[in-house]
Motif scaffolding. Structure first.
Motif, short mmCIF file in Angstrom:
data_model
loop_
_atom_site.label_atom_id
_atom_site.label_comp_id
_atom_site.label_asym_id
_atom_site.label_seq_id
_atom_site.Cartn_x
_atom_site.Cartn_y
_atom_site.Cartn_z
N ASP A 1 0.84 -1.21 0.00
CA ASP A 1 0.00 0.00 0.00
C ASP A 1 0.87 1.25 0.00
N GLY A 2 0.22 2.40 0.19
CA GLY A 2 0.94 3.67 0.15
C GLY A 2 1.96 3.84 1.25
N ASP A 3 1.82 3.08 2.33
CA ASP A 3 2.79 3.14 3.43
C ASP A 3 3.89 2.11 3.28
N GLY A 4 3.86 1.36 2.18
CA GLY A 4 4.91 0.38 1.95
C GLY A 4 4.70 -0.94 2.65
N ARG A 5 3.48 -1.22 3.10
CA ARG A 5 3.20 -2.49 3.79
C ARG A 5 2.45 -3.42 2.85
N VAL A 6 2.76 -4.69 2.95
CA VAL A 6 2.20 -5.69 2.04
C VAL A 6 0.75 -5.95 2.38
N VAL A 7 -0.13 -5.82 1.39
CA VAL A 7 -1.56 -6.08 1.58
C VAL A 7 -2.03 -7.26 0.74
N CYS A 8 -1.20 -7.77 -0.15
CA CYS A 8 -1.56 -8.94 -0.96
C CYS A 8 -0.30 -9.75 -1.22
N PHE A 9 -0.40 -11.04 -0.97
CA PHE A 9 0.72 -11.95 -1.17
C PHE A 9 0.11 -13.29 -1.55
N ASN A 10 -0.07 -13.52 -2.86
CA ASN A 10 -0.85 -14.68 -3.26
C ASN A 10 -0.08 -15.98 -3.11
N SER A 11 -0.76 -17.09 -3.41
CA SER A 11 -0.16 -18.40 -3.16
C SER A 11 1.04 -18.65 -4.06
N ALA A 12 1.01 -18.13 -5.30
CA ALA A 12 2.17 -18.31 -6.17
C ALA A 12 3.38 -17.57 -5.63
N ALA A 13 3.18 -16.39 -5.05
CA ALA A 13 4.28 -15.65 -4.42
C ALA A 13 4.84 -16.44 -3.25
N ALA A 14 3.95 -17.06 -2.47
CA ALA A 14 4.40 -17.86 -1.33
C ALA A 14 5.23 -19.05 -1.81
N ARG A 15 4.79 -19.67 -2.90
CA ARG A 15 5.53 -20.82 -3.44
C ARG A 15 6.89 -20.41 -3.97
N ILE A 16 6.95 -19.30 -4.69
CA ILE A 16 8.20 -18.87 -5.30
C ILE A 16 9.21 -18.42 -4.26
N THR A 17 8.74 -17.70 -3.25
CA THR A 17 9.66 -17.15 -2.25
C THR A 17 9.91 -18.11 -1.10
N GLY A 18 9.03 -19.10 -0.91
CA GLY A 18 9.17 -19.99 0.24
C GLY A 18 8.72 -19.37 1.54
N ARG A 19 7.96 -18.29 1.46
CA ARG A 19 7.47 -17.59 2.66
C ARG A 19 5.95 -17.67 2.70
N PRO A 20 5.35 -18.17 3.77
CA PRO A 20 3.89 -18.21 3.85
C PRO A 20 3.28 -16.81 3.77
N SER A 21 2.10 -16.75 3.16
CA SER A 21 1.43 -15.46 2.99
C SER A 21 1.22 -14.77 4.33
N GLY A 22 0.85 -15.54 5.35
CA GLY A 22 0.58 -14.94 6.67
C GLY A 22 1.77 -14.22 7.26
#
Length: 369
Positions: free
Chosen positions: A34-55
């Motif tokens: 968002d405008g403050d630089g905080r993550v508001v969306c982290f889909n399942s493909a991002a979690a798979r690619i990075t190895g980091r759970p969305s939560g």
């Protein structure tokens, strides 16, 4: 897609015209800050690619949730400063970056501004793994190496014979000259075939393989190819042809049908053993309820193809246990059959050898329907 409503990767967006795909349905990784630089969306493909759970990523600062470095080891978000810098910037083009541990990922970003030159309201990042690109690059490298190898031999022969004839024409008899020129002609044909294969592969890969449909007599085409092999020296009893009754009218590209038949028969004659059996039968077409097709089966009595190799038969460069050739023929055959809307499969014949079976739907072109 209005990603502003995908917080948590769980909420769907309905922008009036209808429902759009859920972020977790996207094939690429999607990260939104968002405008403050905080993550508001982290889909399942991002979690798979990075190895980091969305939560773990949601609600965290972008540089912390997605710590990226360039190939020189510099921290990417500090280097690019998406929320500062030039107000005319609209994003970052795709490039290779590194995740913690040195894993490469393809990253592109878009800066969403509520008005031109206004502050960044959102940063939308897409992530893709590099495995597919690397496979493509390896495939291109293998293709170049194969082509270079296959071209070297005939071109060396052509150059050698023509140079010899030009330098010492008077020293050779007419029979010797004819033999040399026949060799040059055969090698030139080999180069021409290789170039045609490369053009076919290019068209298949890009989806531009044209099919010029005309009425095709499949039974006559099969008999013509068998006769050509017999004329080339194969014994007549090497082939057994069975033509079913009531073949429906087939509309296909005759040149490409000839290419498919030539390749399958050549494989059976060269790599198989015993009798080569060709069957042409009418059949139902499984992809179209009530549709009909022409089925062509080519089998031999050789050792066949090992079970573990059958899934790779129609891939590029597959040559089985024997060397020789480019390994591109069956890949092209599959592309031609599928361009006609048909199917092709490989299995074992009743005699234990390899058996290829392809189906071509028989429907006439739309302008005749």
């Amino acid at each position: 897609m209005d990603v502003r409503a995908c917080e948590g990767g769980t909420e769907q967006v309905v922008p009036g015209a209808g429902e759009v795909p859920h972020p977790d349905d996207l094939p690429d990784g999607l990260v939104v800050a968002d405008g403050d630089g905080r993550v508001v969306c982290f889909n399942s493909a991002a979690a798979r690619i990075t190895g980091r759970p969305s939560g773990e990523a949601l609600g965290r600062p972008l540089h912390s949730a997605l710590p990226l470095e360039d190939l020189d080891g510099r921290r990417w978000w500090q280097l690019t400063d998406p929320y500062g810098g030039l107000a005319i910037r609209r994003g970052q083009p795709e490039r290779n970056l590194l995740l913690p541990g040195g894993r490469e990922v393809l990253v592109s970003a878009r800066y969403v501004r509520p008005r031109p030159r206004g502050p960044v309201h959102q940063v939308v990042i897409t992530l893709r793994g590099t495995e597919a690109r690397r496979r493509t690059e390896r495939g291109h490298a293998e293709l170049i190496a194969t082509v270079a190898h296959e071209l070297r031999s005939p071109l060396t022969s052509v150059k050698g014979f023509t140079a010899t004839l030009l330098a010492k024409w008077e020293r050779f008899t007419d029979d010797q000259k004819r033999l040399m020129l026949e060799t040059v002609d055969a090698d030139a044909n080999r180069v021409t075939r290789l170039i045609a294969e490369l053009l076919d592969i290019s068209r298949i890969d890009s989806g531009r393989l044209e099919v010029r449909r005309q009425p095709v007599d499949m039974a006559a085409a099969v008999r013509r190819h068998v006769a050509a092999h017999i004329a080339a020296g194969q014994p007549e009893d090497r082939f057994a042809t069975h033509i079913g009754a009531g073949l429906p009218d087939l509309w296909a590209d005759p040149d490409k049908v000839d290419q498919v038949l030539a390749n399958l028969l050549e494989n059976a004659v060269r790599h198989g053993e015993g009798t080569v059996t060709i069957e042409v039968r009418p059949t139902a077409f499984p992809r179209e309820p009530g549709g009909s097709a022409t089925a062509v089966t080519v089998g031999d009595e050789g050792p066949g193809i090992p079970e573990e190799s059958m899934s790779r038969v129609f891939t590029r460069f597959w040559r089985g246990s024997r060397r020789g050739g480019t390994g591109l023929g069956l890949y092209i055959v599959k592309g031609i059959v599928e361009a006609h809307g048909g199917t092709i499969s490989v299995g074992r014949s009743a005699a234990g050898g390899a058996e290829f079976r392809f189906l071509l739907p028989v429907g006439a072109p739309a302008f005749l329907a």
